[in-house]
Write a protein that holds these residues in place. Structure first.
Motif, PDB file in Angstrom:
ATOM      1  N   LEU A  97     -10.906 -11.384  -3.684  1.00 34.56           N
ATOM      2  CA  LEU A  97     -11.363 -11.981  -2.429  1.00 34.56           C
ATOM      3  C   LEU A  97     -12.571 -11.252  -1.853  1.00 34.56           C
ATOM      4  N   ASP A  98     -13.132 -10.311  -2.628  1.00 37.24           N
ATOM      5  CA  ASP A  98     -14.256  -9.483  -2.172  1.00 37.24           C
ATOM      6  C   ASP A  98     -13.878  -8.649  -0.954  1.00 37.24           C
ATOM      7  N   ALA A  99     -12.622  -8.209  -0.915  1.00 38.44           N
ATOM      8  CA  ALA A  99     -12.177  -7.373   0.196  1.00 38.44           C
ATOM      9  C   ALA A  99     -12.689  -5.953   0.008  1.00 38.44           C
ATOM     10  N   ALA A 100     -13.084  -5.346   1.129  1.00 40.22           N
ATOM     11  CA  ALA A 100     -13.518  -3.947   1.117  1.00 40.22           C
ATOM     12  C   ALA A 100     -12.479  -3.038   1.754  1.00 40.22           C
ATOM     13  N   THR A 101     -11.695  -3.569   2.694  1.00 36.28           N
ATOM     14  CA  THR A 101     -10.673  -2.766   3.360  1.00 36.28           C
ATOM     15  C   THR A 101      -9.377  -3.556   3.435  1.00 36.28           C
ATOM     16  N   LEU A 102      -8.287  -2.812   3.592  1.00 42.09           N
ATOM     17  CA  LEU A 102      -6.966  -3.419   3.727  1.00 42.09           C
ATOM     18  C   LEU A 102      -6.223  -2.708   4.850  1.00 42.09           C
ATOM     19  N   ALA A 103      -5.661  -3.476   5.768  1.00 41.16           N
ATOM     20  CA  ALA A 103      -4.849  -2.944   6.868  1.00 41.16           C
ATOM     21  C   ALA A 103      -3.484  -3.611   6.822  1.00 41.16           C
ATOM     22  N   ALA A 104      -2.562  -3.163   7.668  1.00 45.95           N
ATOM     23  CA  ALA A 104      -1.214  -3.735   7.629  1.00 45.95           C
ATOM     24  C   ALA A 104      -0.537  -3.600   8.976  1.00 45.95           C
ATOM     25  N   THR A 105       0.385  -4.517   9.221  1.00 50.17           N
ATOM     26  CA  THR A 105       1.351  -4.406  10.301  1.00 50.17           C
ATOM     27  C   THR A 105       2.731  -4.443   9.674  1.00 50.17           C
ATOM     28  N   ALA A 106       3.563  -3.469  10.004  1.00 52.25           N
ATOM     29  CA  ALA A 106       4.884  -3.352   9.396  1.00 52.25           C
ATOM     30  C   ALA A 106       5.974  -3.649  10.415  1.00 52.25           C
ATOM     31  N   ARG A 107       7.048  -4.270   9.947  1.00 50.87           N
ATOM     32  CA  ARG A 107       8.249  -4.486  10.758  1.00 50.87           C
ATOM     33  C   ARG A 107       9.438  -4.020   9.932  1.00 50.87           C
ATOM     34  N   LEU A 108      10.085  -2.969  10.408  1.00 47.11           N
ATOM     35  CA  LEU A 108      11.185  -2.349   9.675  1.00 47.11           C
ATOM     36  C   LEU A 108      12.490  -2.583  10.423  1.00 47.11           C
ATOM     37  N   THR A 109      13.473  -3.112   9.731  1.00 43.88           N
ATOM     38  CA  THR A 109      14.813  -3.237  10.286  1.00 43.88           C
ATOM     39  C   THR A 109      15.560  -1.924  10.082  1.00 43.88           C
ATOM     40  N   TRP A 123      11.993  -2.404  14.329  1.00 43.48           N
ATOM     41  CA  TRP A 123      10.844  -1.561  14.646  1.00 43.48           C
ATOM     42  C   TRP A 123       9.597  -2.384  14.341  1.00 43.48           C
ATOM     43  N   GLN A 124       9.055  -3.014  15.365  1.00 39.78           N
ATOM     44  CA  GLN A 124       7.982  -3.980  15.186  1.00 39.78           C
ATOM     45  C   GLN A 124       6.622  -3.387  15.548  1.00 39.78           C
ATOM     46  N   GLU A 125       5.587  -4.142  15.150  1.00 46.98           N
ATOM     47  CA  GLU A 125       4.207  -3.831  15.521  1.00 46.98           C
ATOM     48  C   GLU A 125       3.800  -2.415  15.154  1.00 46.98           C
ATOM     49  N   LEU A 126       4.321  -1.918  14.036  1.00 45.07           N
ATOM     50  CA  LEU A 126       3.820  -0.651  13.503  1.00 45.07           C
ATOM     51  C   LEU A 126       2.529  -0.955  12.744  1.00 45.07           C
ATOM     52  N   THR A 127       1.442  -0.330  13.104  1.00 44.35           N
ATOM     53  CA  THR A 127       0.140  -0.713  12.569  1.00 44.35           C
ATOM     54  C   THR A 127      -0.464   0.385  11.701  1.00 44.35           C
ATOM     55  N   ALA A 128      -1.062  -0.039  10.610  1.00 39.55           N
ATOM     56  CA  ALA A 128      -1.797   0.853   9.708  1.00 39.55           C
ATOM     57  C   ALA A 128      -3.276   0.493   9.802  1.00 39.55           C
ATOM     58  N   GLU A 129      -4.100   1.469  10.095  1.00 46.98           N
ATOM     59  CA  GLU A 129      -5.530   1.233  10.241  1.00 46.98           C
ATOM     60  C   GLU A 129      -6.148   0.838   8.899  1.00 46.98           C
ATOM     61  N   PRO A 130      -7.300   0.115   8.929  1.00 49.32           N
ATOM     62  CA  PRO A 130      -7.948  -0.316   7.685  1.00 49.32           C
ATOM     63  C   PRO A 130      -8.299   0.870   6.788  1.00 49.32           C
ATOM     64  N   ARG A 176     -10.470  -7.444   4.813  1.00 49.37           N
ATOM     65  CA  ARG A 176     -11.795  -7.769   5.341  1.00 49.37           C
ATOM     66  C   ARG A 176     -12.874  -7.395   4.326  1.00 49.37           C
ATOM     67  N   THR A 177     -13.984  -8.098   4.438  1.00 49.71           N
ATOM     68  CA  THR A 177     -15.107  -7.836   3.555  1.00 49.71           C
ATOM     69  C   THR A 177     -15.878  -6.608   4.041  1.00 49.71           C
ATOM     70  N   ALA A 178     -16.904  -6.246   3.266  1.00 51.14           N
ATOM     71  CA  ALA A 178     -17.727  -5.101   3.651  1.00 51.14           C
ATOM     72  C   ALA A 178     -18.456  -5.349   4.963  1.00 51.14           C
ATOM     73  N   ASP A 179     -18.651  -6.607   5.333  1.00 48.49           N
ATOM     74  CA  ASP A 179     -19.302  -6.952   6.604  1.00 48.49           C
ATOM     75  C   ASP A 179     -18.322  -6.964   7.772  1.00 48.49           C
ATOM     76  N   GLY A 180     -17.053  -6.681   7.506  1.00 49.78           N
ATOM     77  CA  GLY A 180     -16.057  -6.661   8.563  1.00 49.78           C
ATOM     78  C   GLY A 180     -15.462  -8.018   8.868  1.00 49.78           C
ATOM     79  N   GLU A 181     -15.783  -9.043   8.068  1.00 48.06           N
ATOM     80  CA  GLU A 181     -15.247 -10.379   8.299  1.00 48.06           C
ATOM     81  C   GLU A 181     -13.947 -10.568   7.529  1.00 48.06           C
ATOM     82  N   PRO A 182     -12.995 -11.358   8.068  1.00 46.70           N
ATOM     83  CA  PRO A 182     -11.759 -11.624   7.333  1.00 46.70           C
ATOM     84  C   PRO A 182     -12.054 -12.353   6.029  1.00 46.70           C
ATOM     85  N   THR A 183     -11.296 -12.009   5.007  1.00 42.69           N
ATOM     86  CA  THR A 183     -11.428 -12.726   3.747  1.00 42.69           C
ATOM     87  C   THR A 183     -10.782 -14.101   3.868  1.00 42.69           C
ATOM     88  N   THR A 184     -10.956 -14.932   2.823  1.00 46.58           N
ATOM     89  CA  THR A 184     -10.345 -16.261   2.805  1.00 46.58           C
ATOM     90  C   THR A 184      -9.462 -16.383   1.561  1.00 46.58           C
TER      91      THR A 184
END
Length: 499
Positions: A97-109, A123-130, A176-184
């Motif tokens: 997808l030409d992604a340059a970065t990957l981030a995540a939101t985790a929800r752990l029971t 445990w919701q809305e745990l966020t991992a930075e790109p 997201r791509t190297a330009d900071g735009e979401p991939t498709t």
């Protein structure tokens, strides 16, 4: 009438603001603090259906927890982290997808259990930075994503060894791509299950009953020792006689006005002294019916200071009226509070509680006595609130309370703070501190989508009108005043609530 400039010069302006206004709820736990903490960590493997196929993923869950707690006492996991190691084979899809970065939101029971009773917390809305995606062939360790954030509290109603055990894990991956735009497409949602046969316990907490083994034995002759003071009562900055002195001075003011009508008080025009300020407050409020308490805030407050400023030279007092509104995402409310607890020691329950401010802004009144060296000060804050309930689960089963489950009418919350300026002690409006008070929770209405749940919530939460039912204690941070934006208290800080 003109203002006595000499009198005004001797009496500094006391910026007036009240703390946050809170009420108790039965849907969150109590607020005692633990004496010791433990850094807990568990390494697990999860089976995750990734684009490359179902793969086993390394996950490390960590948190800081108390080693002991009492029944009904709040346990708040701190410094929570869920580190997920995505395997290298799973990254091909994002590179395509030409992604340059990957981030995540985790929800752990997390399964909270004591004895044979258990409740699942989310445990919701745990966020991992790109994180930058590694190039193909760059290393063999895949991509680690560390998700952090605040999680719900938990309380246990029966004594014993309580455990917290991670269960299902949901990941929302965004690329997201190297330009900071979401991939498709922009991301991928993955639901993972723990691989069977693992020791998956994160931590254990020793839950003690109300009968503390360390308590002193009965005194000779069979009489029991005097009970300890109720936890959470305020340590006021003034002796108990302070309020009596304020009442006495009020009487002297009335006598002075009879002798010299019209000589005082002097009201300073608001355009001379009125300004705005911001601050945060956080704290706890008890719910006597379930022997628990709500952890509330930090709540952001917008303040209008000194809408009325009355300098009464007859009684040597200054009375200031101000206003405050809560502000959470543009709404007049406190941040919603979600928690897990074991109601009555056997019924695991989770719920979200929202306190909405209604009617006019909260009224703040500060009364300062200026003819004593200490400058004693009393602040009273009064507001109208409505409590709303949502996202209720009982024993893991959703309870549909509908979209408008709330108290049938607004209720009044009053908090008070006492302090002195010289030397500084207790609650001072400019520097913050603790405010305390009580509230009466009305019956509930419009609860239940398919059945009438009003009687259940009314019986479990609403108070009988006795002020001792719902004791609240809030800690206010110092004011960030608009006239001094470069001051040491700007931007406003979030306080650590007192327990």
């Amino acid at each position: 009438m003109t203002v006595d400039a000499r009198t005004a010069a001797r009496r500094p302006i006391h910026w007036a603001v009240g703390g946050a206004l809170v009420v108790a709820t039965a849907l969150v736990p109590s607020a005692e603090s633990a004496a010791a903490e433990q850094k807990s960590e568990v390494a697990l493997r999860y089976a995750c259906p990734l684009p490359s196929g179902t793969e086993e993923v390394d996950v490390v869950v960590s948190a800081v927890l108390p080693t002991t707690a009492r029944t009904g006492e709040e346990i708040r996991p701190e410094k929570v982290s869920v580190e997920v190691g995505l395997p290298a084979t799973s990254l091909t899809r994002f590179r395509d997808l030409d992604a340059a970065t990957l981030a995540a939101t985790a929800r752990l029971t997390v399964r909270n259990a004591v004895g044979d009773t258990a409740a699942d917390a989310s445990w919701q809305e745990l966020t991992a930075e790109p994180v930058p995606l590694p190039e193909p062939g760059e290393g063999e360790g895949g991509l680690p994503l560390a998700a952090t954030g605040e999680v719900p509290t938990v309380a246990f109603g029966t004594p014993g060894r309580a455990t917290l055990t991670p269960a299902e894990l949901a990941l929302s991956l965004s690329s997201r791509t190297a330009d900071g735009e979401p991939t498709t497409p922009p991301g991928l949602d993955v639901s993972c299950e723990p691989v069977p046969g693992q020791e998956s316990e994160l931590a254990a907490v020793d839950i003690r009953g109300d009968e503390d083994p360390a308590s002193p034995a009965p005194t000779p002759g069979g009489s029991d020792p005097a009970p300890e003071p109720t936890p959470g009562r305020p340590a006021e900055g003034l002796p108990p006689s302070a309020r009596d002195r304020i009442d006495d001075l009020t009487e002297k003011r009335l006598d002075a006005l009879e002798d010299d009508p019209g000589s005082c008080p002097i009201e300073i025009p608001p355009e001379w002294v009125m300004t705005t300020a911001e601050t945060y407050a956080a704290g706890y409020a008890n719910a006597a019916k379930l022997n628990g308490a709500a952890a509330l805030g930090p709540a952001f407050m917008k303040v209008v200071l000194n809408k009325r400023y009355i300098n009464d030279s007859c009684a040597s007092t200054v009375d200031v009226s101000s206003e405050v509104n809560f502000d959470y995402q543009g709404k007049r409310q406190l941040p919603p509070t979600k928690a897990t607890f074991l109601s009555y020691g056997f019924m695991p329950t989770t719920a979200t509680m929202t306190l909405e401010q209604v009617g006019p802004p909260a009224a703040i009144h500060t009364h300062t006595v200026t003819n004593t060296p200490t400058y004693p000060e009393e602040t009273t804050v009064t507001a109208q609130l409505v409590m709303r309930l949502s996202d209720v689960e009982v024993n893991g089963v959703p309870l549909d309370v509908g979209p408008d489950c709330r108290t049938e009418r607004p209720f009044e919350q009053v908090l008070r703070g006492y302090g002195q300026s010289y030397p500084p002690a207790g609650y001072l409006v400019a520097y913050g501190g603790t405010l305390t008070g009580y509230a009466h929770i009305p019956p509930f209405t419009d609860c239940g989508a398919d059945e009438d749940l009003d009687p259940i919530f009314t019986a479990a939460i609403s108070s009988a009108g006795k002020k001792a039912d719902n004791y609240a204690k809030m800690t206010q941070a110092p004011l960030c005043v608009a006239t001094n934006p470069e001051g040491p208290d700007c931007p406003p800080r979030k306080p650590k609530p007192e327990k």
